[in-house]
Write an enzyme that holds these catalytic residues in place. Structure first.
Site, PDB file in Angstrom:
ATOM      1  N   ASN A 195      40.645  88.222 -34.584  1.00  0.00           N
ATOM      2  CA  ASN A 195      40.128  88.400 -35.828  1.00  0.00           C
ATOM      3  C   ASN A 195      40.732  88.258 -37.266  1.00  0.00           C
ATOM      4  O   ASN A 195      40.034  87.580 -37.944  1.00  0.00           O
ATOM      5  CB  ASN A 195      38.634  89.478 -35.556  1.00  0.00           C
ATOM      6  CG  ASN A 195      37.812  88.906 -34.341  1.00  0.00           C
ATOM      7  OD1 ASN A 195      37.804  87.617 -33.986  1.00  0.00           O
ATOM      8  ND2 ASN A 195      37.646  89.803 -34.023  1.00  0.00           N
ATOM      9  N   HIS A 239      36.378  85.863 -37.948  1.00  0.00           N
ATOM     10  CA  HIS A 239      35.715  85.847 -36.883  1.00  0.00           C
ATOM     11  C   HIS A 239      34.928  84.914 -35.980  1.00  0.00           C
ATOM     12  O   HIS A 239      34.838  84.901 -34.761  1.00  0.00           O
ATOM     13  CB  HIS A 239      34.136  86.789 -37.278  1.00  0.00           C
ATOM     14  CG  HIS A 239      34.778  87.898 -37.536  1.00  0.00           C
ATOM     15  ND1 HIS A 239      35.134  89.799 -36.449  1.00  0.00           N
ATOM     16  CD2 HIS A 239      35.917  89.200 -38.699  1.00  0.00           C
ATOM     17  CE1 HIS A 239      35.669  90.847 -36.901  1.00  0.00           C
ATOM     18  NE2 HIS A 239      35.233  90.613 -38.355  1.00  0.00           N
ATOM     19  N   ASP A 255      34.793  84.040 -31.979  1.00  0.00           N
ATOM     20  CA  ASP A 255      33.649  83.755 -31.510  1.00  0.00           C
ATOM     21  C   ASP A 255      34.280  82.851 -30.360  1.00  0.00           C
ATOM     22  O   ASP A 255      33.801  82.755 -29.161  1.00  0.00           O
ATOM     23  CB  ASP A 255      32.772  83.348 -32.643  1.00  0.00           C
ATOM     24  CG  ASP A 255      31.647  84.712 -32.511  1.00  0.00           C
ATOM     25  OD1 ASP A 255      32.583  85.621 -32.890  1.00  0.00           O
ATOM     26  OD2 ASP A 255      31.174  84.853 -33.980  1.00  0.00           O
ATOM     27  N   GLU A 299      35.301  92.336 -25.939  1.00  0.00           N
ATOM     28  CA  GLU A 299      36.244  91.625 -25.750  1.00  0.00           C
ATOM     29  C   GLU A 299      36.671  91.462 -24.523  1.00  0.00           C
ATOM     30  O   GLU A 299      36.844  90.821 -23.626  1.00  0.00           O
ATOM     31  CB  GLU A 299      37.067  91.040 -26.614  1.00  0.00           C
ATOM     32  CG  GLU A 299      38.439  92.221 -26.172  1.00  0.00           C
ATOM     33  CD  GLU A 299      38.520  93.644 -27.034  1.00  0.00           C
ATOM     34  OE1 GLU A 299      38.561  93.869 -27.416  1.00  0.00           O
ATOM     35  OE2 GLU A 299      37.440  93.142 -27.850  1.00  0.00           O
TER      36      GLU A 299
END
Length: 394
Positions: free
Chosen positions: A267, A272, A276, A302
């Protein structure tokens, strides 16, 4: 003029009812976005346009209007079928919708539509029978929910399919000008049957659309919005129920906890969006590596969890290997590297442990995998019993 019913008047009445229902259900579709409501609205539009075209029979426009009417009404029947399939979460390919109308168009054009109001009638009636019968079958196969209206609707569609099969048989044997066909299967009688069934089906559709919406809302509530996997609460509920069932039969299951290594760094370095994508990639790799009876959940952030009924620890570890292999072979966004994965694995095949304890043991094994440098699989059988107990309680 039909020998029993005025076909023109029946078709006008059918058109008025169809327009009214179309307006109502187009409004419903705009509000609910139910796939079934959308397909039924399309079917109503096709039925309305097709019957409007039939009103031009006997005029100079018959040459194009008659084939157009045949095609549109057949398209409507197959749209009803597509709607029935949508209630089973099945998609209908464009060619499946286009094949029957295309055959009907060819047959109609080849049989002198300018002078023959039944041009392509043999194929038209066969395609109508097929489309409605397929819809009846898919309606019957819908999994039971709080409403059983689909069974009644399936029977109604089945009766209509039988009626069209009768039309087709009499047409083939005696022709459209026979007394039997005109009295029982001509435009007037068939229009009246269609009128009754349109109202019946439209009334029933409200319950079916409600079922579909409730099912969709429940699925969205039960699943993680990003990965499509079960959320933590739903996973734990389903896995607990299944584990209790397995233990009652003397069987067990395996649990796998998985954590994406250094996920925060992904990230921070790539954004981000890349994170994703990594989460969705892992979810996809899991789904492709397990059986349909296995459960996969997003446990938090996660971290993911798999419940594998009847699996030994060795089998669970081999599935973890397969998931990592799939992740490693995936194409990633340019300049991005997906993280490796650490796994903790345990099994209750011999211990009869409850789900909470299995998760604690798998978590202890996962902690060990991270402590050993990550990107590895650690099974509970590789940990000392005392270590497992200590880590599970901490």
């Amino acid at each position: 003029m039909d020998t029993v019913l005025d076909s023109f008047s029946v078709r006008v009445a059918l058109g008025v009812v169809t327009v009214t229902l179309l307006v109502l259900f187009c409004t419903s579709f705009r509000r609910t976005r139910s796939p079934y409501a959308g397909w039924w609205s399309l079917a109503l539009l096709e039925f309305m346009a097709g019957n409007a075209a039939f009103l031009l029979n006997g005029t100079p426009h018959q040459q194009w209007a008659n084939p157009a009417g045949n095609v549109l009404v057949v398209a409507g029947a197959f749209s009803v079928w597509a709607g029935a399939r949508s209630l089973r979460d099945l998609k209908t390919a464009p060619w499946q919708l286009a094949a029957a109308p295309a055959l009907t168009a060819v047959a109609s054009v080849l049989e002198n539509p300018a002078s023959n109001v039944w041009s392509g009638g043999f194929v038209y009636l066969a395609m109508m029978t097929t489309g409605i019968a397929l819809a009846a079958r898919d309606l019957w196969l819908i999994k039971a929910s709080h409403s059983q209206v689909h069974k009644a609707l399936s029977l109604a569609a089945g009766l209509l399919a039988v009626y069209y099969l009768g039309r087709w048989a009499v047409y083939a044997v005696e022709g459209p000008d026979s007394e039997t066909f005109r009295a029982y299967f001509g435009p007037g009688p068939s229009g009246l049957v269609s009128l009754v069934l349109l109202v019946t089906v439209s009334f029933s559709m409200t319950a079916l659309t409600s079922d579909q919406l409730i099912k969709g809302l429940k699925e969205r509530a039960d699943r993680d919005h990003l990965t499509g996997l079960l959320n933590r609460g739903t996973f734990l509920e389903l896995a607990t129920t299944e584990l209790n069932r397995l233990h009652s039969t003397g069987s067990g299951a395996a649990v796998v906890l998985a954590d994406l290594d250094h996920f925060k760094a992904v990230n921070d370095e790539y954004g981000h969006g890349a994170g994703d994508e990594a989460l969705k990639a892992f979810a996809g790799a899991c789904a492709e590596s397990v059986r349909s009876t296995d459960l996969i959940g997003r446990y938090g952030g996660e971290e993911f969890i798999l419940f594998l009924p009847g699996a030994t620890q060795d089998r669970a570890e081999s599935i973890a290997v397969e998931i990592s292999r799939r992740i490693a072979g995936m194409r990633t966004p340019e300049g991005v590297r997906f993280p490796t994965i650490s796994y903790g694995v345990t099994s209750s095949i011999s211990s009869g442990a409850d789900l909470n304890f299995m998760i604690e043991v798998a978590d202890a094994a996962l902690y060990s995998a991270k402590a050993q440098g990550r990107n590895r699989i650690v099974g509970a059988d590789r940990l000392e019993a005392a270590t497992i107990a200590d880590e599970a309680r901490s």
